[in-house]
Design a protein around this motif. Structure first.
Motif, PDB file in Angstrom:
ATOM      1  N   LEU A 221       0.826  -1.210   0.000  1.00  0.00           N
ATOM      2  CA  LEU A 221       0.000   0.000   0.000  1.00  0.00           C
ATOM      3  C   LEU A 221       0.859   1.257   0.000  1.00  0.00           C
ATOM      4  O   LEU A 221       0.597   2.209  -0.759  1.00  0.00           O
ATOM      5  CB  LEU A 221      -0.931  -0.004   1.214  1.00  0.00           C
ATOM      6  CG  LEU A 221      -2.049  -1.056   1.215  1.00  0.00           C
ATOM      7  CD1 LEU A 221      -2.784  -1.043   2.551  1.00  0.00           C
ATOM      8  CD2 LEU A 221      -3.021  -0.829   0.072  1.00  0.00           C
ATOM      9  N   ILE A 222       1.899   1.265   0.836  1.00  0.00           N
ATOM     10  CA  ILE A 222       2.799   2.422   0.869  1.00  0.00           C
ATOM     11  C   ILE A 222       3.519   2.563  -0.464  1.00  0.00           C
ATOM     12  O   ILE A 222       3.633   3.674  -1.014  1.00  0.00           O
ATOM     13  CB  ILE A 222       3.811   2.295   2.022  1.00  0.00           C
ATOM     14  CG1 ILE A 222       3.089   2.338   3.380  1.00  0.00           C
ATOM     15  CG2 ILE A 222       4.856   3.406   1.951  1.00  0.00           C
ATOM     16  CD1 ILE A 222       3.998   2.074   4.562  1.00  0.00           C
ATOM     17  N   ALA A 223       3.987   1.451  -0.997  1.00  0.00           N
ATOM     18  CA  ALA A 223       4.709   1.496  -2.279  1.00  0.00           C
ATOM     19  C   ALA A 223       3.811   2.025  -3.385  1.00  0.00           C
ATOM     20  O   ALA A 223       4.257   2.800  -4.241  1.00  0.00           O
ATOM     21  CB  ALA A 223       5.225   0.105  -2.630  1.00  0.00           C
ATOM     22  N   GLY A 224       2.550   1.611  -3.386  1.00  0.00           N
ATOM     23  CA  GLY A 224       1.632   2.096  -4.408  1.00  0.00           C
ATOM     24  C   GLY A 224       1.467   3.603  -4.355  1.00  0.00           C
ATOM     25  O   GLY A 224       1.478   4.276  -5.388  1.00  0.00           O
ATOM     26  N   LEU A 225       1.323   4.132  -3.146  1.00  0.00           N
ATOM     27  CA  LEU A 225       1.170   5.576  -3.003  1.00  0.00           C
ATOM     28  C   LEU A 225       2.447   6.309  -3.389  1.00  0.00           C
ATOM     29  O   LEU A 225       2.402   7.337  -4.091  1.00  0.00           O
ATOM     30  CB  LEU A 225       0.776   5.922  -1.565  1.00  0.00           C
ATOM     31  CG  LEU A 225       0.513   7.409  -1.287  1.00  0.00           C
ATOM     32  CD1 LEU A 225      -0.598   7.942  -2.172  1.00  0.00           C
ATOM     33  CD2 LEU A 225       0.187   7.624   0.187  1.00  0.00           C
ATOM     34  N   VAL A 226       3.597   5.797  -2.952  1.00  0.00           N
ATOM     35  CA  VAL A 226       4.880   6.422  -3.299  1.00  0.00           C
ATOM     36  C   VAL A 226       5.073   6.434  -4.809  1.00  0.00           C
ATOM     37  O   VAL A 226       5.423   7.466  -5.409  1.00  0.00           O
ATOM     38  CB  VAL A 226       6.047   5.689  -2.605  1.00  0.00           C
ATOM     39  CG1 VAL A 226       7.390   6.161  -3.157  1.00  0.00           C
ATOM     40  CG2 VAL A 226       5.985   5.901  -1.090  1.00  0.00           C
ATOM     41  N   CYS A 227       4.847   5.294  -5.442  1.00  0.00           N
ATOM     42  CA  CYS A 227       5.007   5.228  -6.896  1.00  0.00           C
ATOM     43  C   CYS A 227       4.017   6.151  -7.587  1.00  0.00           C
ATOM     44  O   CYS A 227       4.359   6.806  -8.585  1.00  0.00           O
ATOM     45  CB  CYS A 227       4.811   3.794  -7.382  1.00  0.00           C
ATOM     46  SG  CYS A 227       6.188   2.682  -7.010  1.00  0.00           S
TER      47      CYS A 227
END
Length: 293
Positions: A221-227
């Motif tokens: 979830l964090i990676a999706g937002l960062v990307c």
């Protein structure tokens, strides 16, 4: 202090390909601001390729284990799988939800298609590399779950209900064409495929939950937002870019993305995970690399 040895992870140097990735990102972004070619039109695939190198290098520095150093053949497979997986969303967009479109594309069809393939090939690897980066920043030690042997799980009524709901979500936009149906596209494959992956004994969010673990989900979830934030930042300044037709609060934007659209990036990362694991179950024969742990 004298006589105190630094931990091994502090003595590892960032691999040269990480420094190269950082240099390419900086050069390409500066060239975009100056409208220098080929960066002004090709910044997205250039920068994301460089980002994958940089993120992988940082993960290796922190953990001495990364996709490029330890699983480069599967990373190549991830890149290849990323192209048709994203092309599926392009089909949804073209024939159903009409949520985005491209401007500034090359006129020559061959060059345009090469640009599509290169760009699409970076999507899933970027999410997985960022997930590993998030994981390593949250805990430098790799999760013990990485070494566990996964076993097929029995699905109860609730899990089969998830599969049925997921099937409905992915089918509704096929028959009902509306820009308001973007959410089912970004959620449907999670509900449809993740329980089936658990049933097959593959990596899954459902399997993690049953063991009381949430780290993989949080990392994704964090990676999706960062990307998503990086995608939109890099997209905003370039000549070849995508624009949006989001129907809700379309004028309240961060870069080109209407603000509510950012809510789609975290589940998109989870969806990429579920879809890739499904593809890997059928096509990848070597020992798979654990994802987002």
């Amino acid at each position: 202090m004298f006589g105190i040895r630094r931990p091994f992870f502090m003595r590892r140097r960032l691999p040269l390909y990480g420094w190269f990735g950082l240099l390419v990102i900086l050069v390409s972004q500066a060239a975009v601001f100056l409208r220098i070619e080929p960066f002004y039109h090709w910044h997205t695939p250039i920068a994301w390729t460089a980002f994958i190198l940089l993120a992988d290098a940082v993960v290796w520095k922190r953990r001495a284990n990364s996709w490029i150093r330890n699983n480069r053949s599967e990373l190549l497979f991830v890149s290849c799988a990323s192209v048709p997986l994203w092309a599926l969303f392009e089909l949804y967009n073209k024939y159903s939800i009409n949520s985005w479109y491209y401007v500034g594309l090359p006129e020559l069809r061959l060059v345009r298609d090469l640009g599509y393939i290169w760009s699409f090939a970076t999507i899933t690897p970027a999410i997985f590399e960022t997930s590993d980066l998030v994981s390593s920043l949250r805990d430098r030690r790799a999760s013990m779950a990485r070494s566990e042997t996964l076993t097929p799980q029995r699905l109860g009524p609730a899990a089969w209900t998830m599969v049925a709901v997921g099937g409905a979500l992915v089918l509704i936009p096929v028959f009902v064409h509306s820009p308001y149906l973007a959410a089912p596209v970004w959620l449907g494959f999670i509900f449809l495929l993740d329980p089936l992956n658990a049933r097959a004994g593959a990596e899954s969010i459902l399997g993690d939950w049953r063991k009381g673990r949430s780290s993989r989900l949080v990392n994704l979830l964090i990676a999706g937002l960062v990307c998503g934030i990086i995608w939109e930042f890099w997209n905003y300044w370039v000549a070849t870019k995508w624009m949006y037709n989001v129907p809700i609060l379309p004028h309240v934007k961060i870069f080109e993305m209407p603000i509510l659209g950012f809510g789609g990036f975290p589940p998109f990362a989870v969806e990429c995970f579920a879809m890739y694991v499904t593809v890997r179950r059928f096509l990848w024969r070597a020992i798979p690399r654990p994802i987002a742990l």
